[in-house]
Design an enzyme around this catalytic site. Structure first.
Site, short mmCIF file in Angstrom:
data_model
loop_
_atom_site.label_atom_id
_atom_site.label_comp_id
_atom_site.label_asym_id
_atom_site.label_seq_id
_atom_site.Cartn_x
_atom_site.Cartn_y
_atom_site.Cartn_z
N SER A 50 56.25 25.61 34.66
CA SER A 50 56.81 24.36 34.15
C SER A 50 56.00 23.88 32.95
CB SER A 50 56.73 23.32 35.26
OG SER A 50 56.92 22.03 34.74
N LYS B 281 51.49 24.61 40.05
CA LYS B 281 52.01 25.53 39.02
C LYS B 281 50.84 26.13 38.23
CE LYS B 281 56.37 25.10 39.86
NZ LYS B 281 57.03 26.20 40.60
N TYR C 82 51.84 18.52 42.23
CA TYR C 82 52.89 19.50 41.93
C TYR C 82 52.49 20.35 40.71
CZ TYR C 82 57.06 21.39 39.71
OH TYR C 82 57.94 22.22 39.07
P1 NAD Z 1 65.30 23.52 44.13
O1 NAD Z 1 64.57 22.67 45.11
O2 NAD Z 1 66.75 23.24 43.91
O3 NAD Z 1 65.15 25.06 44.55
C1 NAD Z 1 63.99 25.57 45.16
C2 NAD Z 1 64.45 26.34 46.41
O4 NAD Z 1 63.30 26.87 47.07
C3 NAD Z 1 65.17 25.45 47.41
O5 NAD Z 1 66.42 26.06 47.74
C4 NAD Z 1 64.24 25.41 48.63
O6 NAD Z 1 64.97 25.35 49.84
C5 NAD Z 1 63.49 26.73 48.47
N1 NAD Z 1 62.14 26.74 49.06
C6 NAD Z 1 61.14 25.86 48.90
N2 NAD Z 1 60.06 26.25 49.59
C7 NAD Z 1 60.36 27.42 50.19
C8 NAD Z 1 59.65 28.32 51.03
N3 NAD Z 1 58.41 28.08 51.43
N4 NAD Z 1 60.29 29.43 51.47
C9 NAD Z 1 61.57 29.69 51.11
N5 NAD Z 1 62.28 28.87 50.31
C10 NAD Z 1 61.69 27.75 49.86
O7 NAD Z 1 64.51 23.48 42.76
P2 NAD Z 1 64.93 24.04 41.32
O8 NAD Z 1 65.14 22.88 40.43
O9 NAD Z 1 65.98 25.07 41.46
O10 NAD Z 1 63.54 24.71 40.89
C11 NAD Z 1 63.29 26.09 41.06
C12 NAD Z 1 61.86 26.37 40.61
O11 NAD Z 1 61.70 25.97 39.27
C13 NAD Z 1 60.81 25.60 41.41
O12 NAD Z 1 59.69 26.45 41.61
C14 NAD Z 1 60.44 24.45 40.50
O13 NAD Z 1 59.14 23.98 40.70
C15 NAD Z 1 60.59 25.10 39.13
N6 NAD Z 1 60.86 24.13 38.06
C16 NAD Z 1 61.95 23.30 38.16
C17 NAD Z 1 62.18 22.36 37.16
C18 NAD Z 1 63.36 21.41 37.25
O14 NAD Z 1 63.39 20.44 36.51
N7 NAD Z 1 64.35 21.64 38.11
C19 NAD Z 1 61.32 22.28 36.06
C20 NAD Z 1 60.23 23.15 35.99
C21 NAD Z 1 60.01 24.08 37.00
#
Ligand code: NAD
Ligand code: UDP
Length: 336
Positions: free
Chosen positions: A124, A152, A148
């Protein structure tokens, strides 16, 4: 040979699943459904006309995860699974460190054991902390301002150490800016639990009448209209960057970080005005104090991804506003 997608039922993972299936990859999805709904995967199947295997499995359940690795021959892993709410991470930091870091360590240990050494990791722009200037390139100093973000940053460091210990690993650290928007069909999108923390889901919930008005966190930043400036990127463009990273890892050793952003900063007011005019919806708002920890301006220099991955974001803010609204109107209660 197939691609393991962790967190594939979530917002970004489900869009990545579509892109991978469309491109002809076989995929296996692992998700504990802690922040997602199986319905997203039904829709991925409907939209692509393709099938795939899904395991409801927590990355912390090492034995279960090991069995999955034993049952499949993975070419690479796209690792989206993680907890992502900044505020919650301040309240329950240990849960964030445990889930995100221990989960990633389990995953990497099993990857090493089963000789799967290509990894695309969801990092991120938060790893840039409070940058001194914008646009931000990958050589900027790294820091974190909340648990958080620290997960990362720590995972990036762990993956660097892993690569130092064994240079046959091939790792892409993809630093996302602000992913918004939804699949153009309107059938998959972001499905936040409870009150949305992020701007776009809050805006769409105001537009549909679920929330009264948007609170804009600060109008005294040093930006063109005083509201915060971000690099909003369409989720479909973002996931295309993952496929480019995968192609890159097929040909190149090493560990590389890439910014995935458009390179353009838009303010909160720009987003609201674009949303209102394109979707013909007024968004009532009030200005309130700055949100603690927020920075005024954050946008990418995406040149490295353009040059090295031959990737560039194509969709503009209007597309993002159109598709987010389409998802919200077709699914007023998300997947529920
Ligand atoms: P999201 O919460 O929709 O998806 C993450 C998924 O991971 C969820 O379906 C959750 O159930 C699953 N999960 C969490 N912990 C788990 C575990 N221990 N075992 C198995 N499954 C698990 O989030 P997203 O927005 O799709 O983000 C995906 C990734 O991208 C994340 O790592 C997030 O930190 C990163 N990210 C997201 C954003 C954003 O703005 N959405 C920005 C930067 C980085
Ligand atoms: N924001 C806002 N009201 C909200 C949510 C967000 O004014 O209800 C602002 C926030 O202060 C920031 C921008 O919108 O300037 C993007 O915030 P978001 O939480 O979506 O992403 P991030 O803070 O991670 O960049």
């Amino acid at each position: 040979m197939s691609i393991l997608v962790t967190g594939g039922a979530g917002y970004i993972g489900s869009h990545a699943a579509i892109e991978l299936l469309k491109t002809g990859y076989d995929i296996v999805i692992v998700d504990n459904l802690s922040n997602s709904n199986l319905e997203s995967l039904n829709r991925v199947k409907e939209l692509t006309g393709k099938n795939f295997i899904f395991y409801k499995c927590d990355l912390l359940e090492r034995d279960e995860l090991n069995t999955i690795f034993e049952n499949h021959s993975f070419e690479a892993v796209m690792h989206f699974a993680g907890l992502k709410a900044v505020g919650e991470s301040v309240e329950v930091p240990l849960m964030y460190y445990h889930n995100n870091i221990a989960g990633t360590i389990n995953l990497c240990e099993l990857m090493a054991k089963h000789d799967v050494k290509k990894l695309v990791f969801s990092s991120s722009a938060t790893v840039y902390g409070h940058p001194d200037s914008v646009p931000i390139d990958e050589s900027f100093p790294l820091s974190a301002t909340n648990p958080y973000g620290r997960t990362k940053l720590m995972i990036e460091e762990i993956l660097r150490d892993l690569h130092i210990s064994d240079s046959t690993w091939r790792i892409a650290l993809l630093r996302y800016f602000n992913p918004i928007g939804a699949h153009e069909s309107g059938s998959i999108g972001e499905n936040p639990n409870g009150i949305p923390n992020n701007l776009m889901p809050y805006v769409t919930q105001v537009a549909i009448g679920k929330r009264e008005k948007l609170s804009i966190f600060g109008n005294d930043y040093n930006t063109h209209d005083g509201t915060g400036v971000r690099d909003f990127i369409h989720v479909t463009d973002l996931v295309k960057g993952h496929l480019k990273a995968l192609e890159y890892l097929e040909k190149n050793n090493g560990i590389e970080a890439f910014n995935l952003g458009t390179g353009r900063g838009y303010s909160v007011m720009d987003l609201i005005n674009t949303f209102s005019s394109i979707n013909k919806k007024e968004i009532p708002f009030q200005f309130v104090d700055r949100r603690p920890g927020d920075i005024g301006s954050c946008y990418a220099n995406p040149t490295k991804a353009e040059k090295v991955l031959s990737w560039r974001a194509e969709k503009d803010l209007k597309d993002m506003c159109t598709d987010s609204w389409k998802w919200q109107t077709q699914n007023p209660n998300g997947y529920n």
